[in-house]
Design a protein around this motif. Structure first.
Motif, PDB file in Angstrom:
ATOM      1  N   GLU A   1     -17.334 -26.265  27.978  1.00 52.60           N
ATOM      2  CA  GLU A   1     -16.808 -25.122  28.720  1.00 52.60           C
ATOM      3  C   GLU A   1     -17.928 -24.110  28.878  1.00 52.60           C
ATOM      4  O   GLU A   1     -18.537 -23.663  27.897  1.00 52.60           O
ATOM      5  N   GLY A   2     -18.200 -23.744  30.127  1.00 51.38           N
ATOM      6  CA  GLY A   2     -19.236 -22.759  30.409  1.00 51.38           C
ATOM      7  C   GLY A   2     -18.721 -21.340  30.200  1.00 51.38           C
ATOM      8  O   GLY A   2     -17.522 -21.105  30.062  1.00 51.38           O
ATOM      9  N   ARG A   3     -19.644 -20.415  30.183  1.00 49.08           N
ATOM     10  CA  ARG A   3     -19.272 -19.000  30.040  1.00 49.08           C
ATOM     11  C   ARG A   3     -18.399 -18.539  31.196  1.00 49.08           C
ATOM     12  O   ARG A   3     -17.650 -17.582  31.064  1.00 49.08           O
ATOM     13  N   ASP A   4     -18.481 -19.224  32.320  1.00 48.31           N
ATOM     14  CA  ASP A   4     -17.668 -18.872  33.484  1.00 48.31           C
ATOM     15  C   ASP A   4     -16.257 -19.444  33.400  1.00 48.31           C
ATOM     16  O   ASP A   4     -15.450 -19.266  34.297  1.00 48.31           O
ATOM     17  N   GLY A   5     -15.951 -20.162  32.309  1.00 48.70           N
ATOM     18  CA  GLY A   5     -14.626 -20.741  32.127  1.00 48.70           C
ATOM     19  C   GLY A   5     -14.464 -22.132  32.707  1.00 48.70           C
ATOM     20  O   GLY A   5     -13.446 -22.780  32.488  1.00 48.70           O
ATOM     21  N   GLN A   6     -15.446 -22.608  33.457  1.00 47.83           N
ATOM     22  CA  GLN A   6     -15.363 -23.954  34.026  1.00 47.83           C
ATOM     23  C   GLN A   6     -15.658 -24.996  32.950  1.00 47.83           C
ATOM     24  O   GLN A   6     -16.519 -24.797  32.089  1.00 47.83           O
TER      25      GLN A   6
END
Length: 142
Positions: A46-51
């Motif tokens: 999970e990326g910091r962007d929520g993806q």
């Protein structure tokens, strides 16, 4: 042979090496094993962007998980069939859970009976505590 905590640290390190350190929040891995077959169910980051991104399970992680399964074998309870790993950026918290009773969710063809027999020979447990789905179990219904 390495100790359990050494192998777990190696797994965490190998997962970290596959992640862009600046862009992630958490990573998850689920793996199922019936010796000698390894089923890498999935690994996600999970990326910091929520993806959430699917990534290939590193070979080093697969090898370490197989080693961990071997080291964790206990003749009184056998060893696990499925392991789940989570790694969180916050504090670099590594957590692992182990399932000694469920059959891995095979994405390809279910292994032949011989693979389960080989697995049971390598990692025996009392026959009365084998899960009902296990072909060596006296409760098995084909």
């Amino acid at each position: 042979m390495r100790e359990i905590d050494e192998i777990q640290l190696a797994i965490g390190d190998a997962i970290l090496r596959t992640i862009n350190i600046n862009d992630w929040e958490s990573a998850w891995l689920s793996i199922g094993i019936i010796h000698p077959i390894v089923e890498e169910s999935w690994m996600k980051i999970e990326g910091r962007d929520g993806q959430v991104h699917n990534v290939e399970v590193p070979d080093e992680v697969t090898l370490c998980m197989a080693e961990l399964r071997q080291v964790m074998h206990d003749p009184k309870k056998g060893t696990w069939y499925i392991a789940e790993v989570s790694l969180k950026r916050d504090g670099l918290a590594l957590e692992m859970t182990f399932d000694y009773d469920s059959e891995p969710a095979w994405t390809a063809i279910r292994p032949k009976r011989e693979a389960y027999e080989d697995d049971h020979a390598k990692y025996p447990r009392p026959i009365e505590i084998l899960p009902a789905w296990h072909p060596v179990s006296p409760k098995f219904i084909d």
